[in-house]
Design a protein around this motif. Sequence first.
Motif, mmCIF file in Angstrom:
data_model
loop_
_atom_site.group_PDB
_atom_site.id
_atom_site.type_symbol
_atom_site.label_atom_id
_atom_site.label_comp_id
_atom_site.label_asym_id
_atom_site.label_seq_id
_atom_site.Cartn_x
_atom_site.Cartn_y
_atom_site.Cartn_z
ATOM 1 N N CYS A 1 -8.100 23.675 33.466
ATOM 2 C CA CYS A 1 -9.430 23.918 32.929
ATOM 3 C C CYS A 1 -9.666 23.046 31.690
ATOM 4 O O CYS A 1 -8.723 22.513 31.103
ATOM 5 C CB CYS A 1 -9.580 25.391 32.552
ATOM 6 N N ALA A 2 -10.927 22.938 31.294
ATOM 7 C CA ALA A 2 -11.295 22.095 30.152
ATOM 8 C C ALA A 2 -10.596 22.524 28.870
ATOM 9 O O ALA A 2 -10.337 21.685 28.005
ATOM 10 C CB ALA A 2 -12.813 22.118 29.956
ATOM 11 N N ASP A 3 -10.255 23.801 28.745
ATOM 12 C CA ASP A 3 -9.569 24.272 27.534
ATOM 13 C C ASP A 3 -8.055 24.087 27.614
ATOM 14 O O ASP A 3 -7.321 24.509 26.732
ATOM 15 C CB ASP A 3 -9.918 25.730 27.254
ATOM 16 N N GLY A 4 -7.564 23.459 28.706
ATOM 17 C CA GLY A 4 -6.128 23.203 28.859
ATOM 18 C C GLY A 4 -5.377 24.316 29.573
ATOM 19 O O GLY A 4 -4.185 24.166 29.862
ATOM 20 N N SER A 5 -6.020 25.417 29.859
ATOM 21 C CA SER A 5 -5.357 26.506 30.574
ATOM 22 C C SER A 5 -5.285 26.179 32.065
ATOM 23 O O SER A 5 -5.940 25.256 32.543
ATOM 24 C CB SER A 5 -6.103 27.833 30.352
ATOM 25 N N TYR A 6 -4.472 26.949 32.774
ATOM 26 C CA TYR A 6 -4.315 26.767 34.209
ATOM 27 C C TYR A 6 -4.833 27.982 34.955
ATOM 28 O O TYR A 6 -4.687 29.113 34.512
ATOM 29 C CB TYR A 6 -2.845 26.546 34.578
ATOM 30 N N TYR A 7 -5.419 27.720 36.109
ATOM 31 C CA TYR A 7 -5.900 28.771 37.002
ATOM 32 C C TYR A 7 -5.183 28.575 38.330
ATOM 33 O O TYR A 7 -5.171 27.474 38.881
ATOM 34 C CB TYR A 7 -7.411 28.659 37.201
ATOM 35 N N VAL A 8 -4.586 29.643 38.860
ATOM 36 C CA VAL A 8 -3.879 29.585 40.136
ATOM 37 C C VAL A 8 -4.614 30.480 41.122
ATOM 38 O O VAL A 8 -4.938 31.626 40.817
ATOM 39 C CB VAL A 8 -2.412 30.054 39.993
ATOM 40 N N SER B 1 -16.285 29.671 32.950
ATOM 41 C CA SER B 1 -16.445 29.577 31.497
ATOM 42 C C SER B 1 -15.529 28.528 30.879
ATOM 43 O O SER B 1 -15.496 28.384 29.655
ATOM 44 C CB SER B 1 -16.184 30.943 30.850
ATOM 45 N N ARG B 2 -14.812 27.780 31.711
ATOM 46 C CA ARG B 2 -13.868 26.768 31.217
ATOM 47 C C ARG B 2 -14.022 25.443 31.967
ATOM 48 O O ARG B 2 -13.067 24.755 32.239
ATOM 49 C CB ARG B 2 -12.433 27.291 31.362
ATOM 50 N N MET B 3 -15.243 25.106 32.279
ATOM 51 C CA MET B 3 -15.513 23.897 33.065
ATOM 52 C C MET B 3 -15.594 22.681 32.163
ATOM 53 O O MET B 3 -15.914 22.811 31.000
ATOM 54 C CB MET B 3 -16.805 24.080 33.849
ATOM 55 N N LYS C 1 6.973 26.211 33.391
ATOM 56 C CA LYS C 1 7.309 26.147 34.820
ATOM 57 C C LYS C 1 6.140 25.621 35.638
ATOM 58 O O LYS C 1 6.314 24.851 36.578
ATOM 59 C CB LYS C 1 7.734 27.519 35.339
ATOM 60 N N ARG C 2 4.921 26.004 35.280
ATOM 61 C CA ARG C 2 3.744 25.486 35.984
ATOM 62 C C ARG C 2 3.635 23.974 35.807
ATOM 63 O O ARG C 2 3.349 23.254 36.755
ATOM 64 C CB ARG C 2 2.474 26.158 35.487
ATOM 65 N N GLU C 3 3.885 23.504 34.597
ATOM 66 C CA GLU C 3 3.807 22.064 34.353
ATOM 67 C C GLU C 3 4.919 21.314 35.074
ATOM 68 O O GLU C 3 4.719 20.193 35.537
ATOM 69 C CB GLU C 3 3.798 21.786 32.852
ATOM 70 N N ALA C 4 6.086 21.936 35.199
ATOM 71 C CA ALA C 4 7.169 21.333 35.977
ATOM 72 C C ALA C 4 6.780 21.259 37.455
ATOM 73 O O ALA C 4 7.068 20.267 38.136
ATOM 74 C CB ALA C 4 8.463 22.121 35.798
ATOM 75 N N LEU C 5 6.100 22.269 37.962
ATOM 76 C CA LEU C 5 5.627 22.263 39.346
ATOM 77 C C LEU C 5 4.626 21.125 39.559
ATOM 78 O O LEU C 5 4.716 20.389 40.534
ATOM 79 C CB LEU C 5 4.994 23.611 39.686
#
Length: 98
Positions: A9-16, A40-42, A72-76
């Motif tokens: 997301c634009a705020d740097g978070s991840y959505y799975v 809300s994070r586009m 771990k998500r970033e490693a994936l």
Amino acid sequence: MPHVYMLRCADGSYYVGSTRDLQKRLQQHATGLGSRYTSSRMPVELVWSQETETIPQAYALEKQVQGWSRAKREALIADQWDVIVKRSRRRGGRPPGG
């Protein structure tokens, strides 16, 4: 085929999430109709996806990855399986189950 996917997301978070139709779902996210979280994070960007054989497999993998740490998500995303395995060990350095 079902897919599990991860968006940055634009705020740097991840959505799975998981879906039966990846392209349709990505279009929904791009237009703000994908989920309350991503709308809300586009903008959002697809950073990883995995095709599965069944919907239950996709859902189970989605829940597994949702429980992972950011590292771990970033490693994936980077396809660094050695890091994922290392970060999956129990405290004290023992592998799970023994």
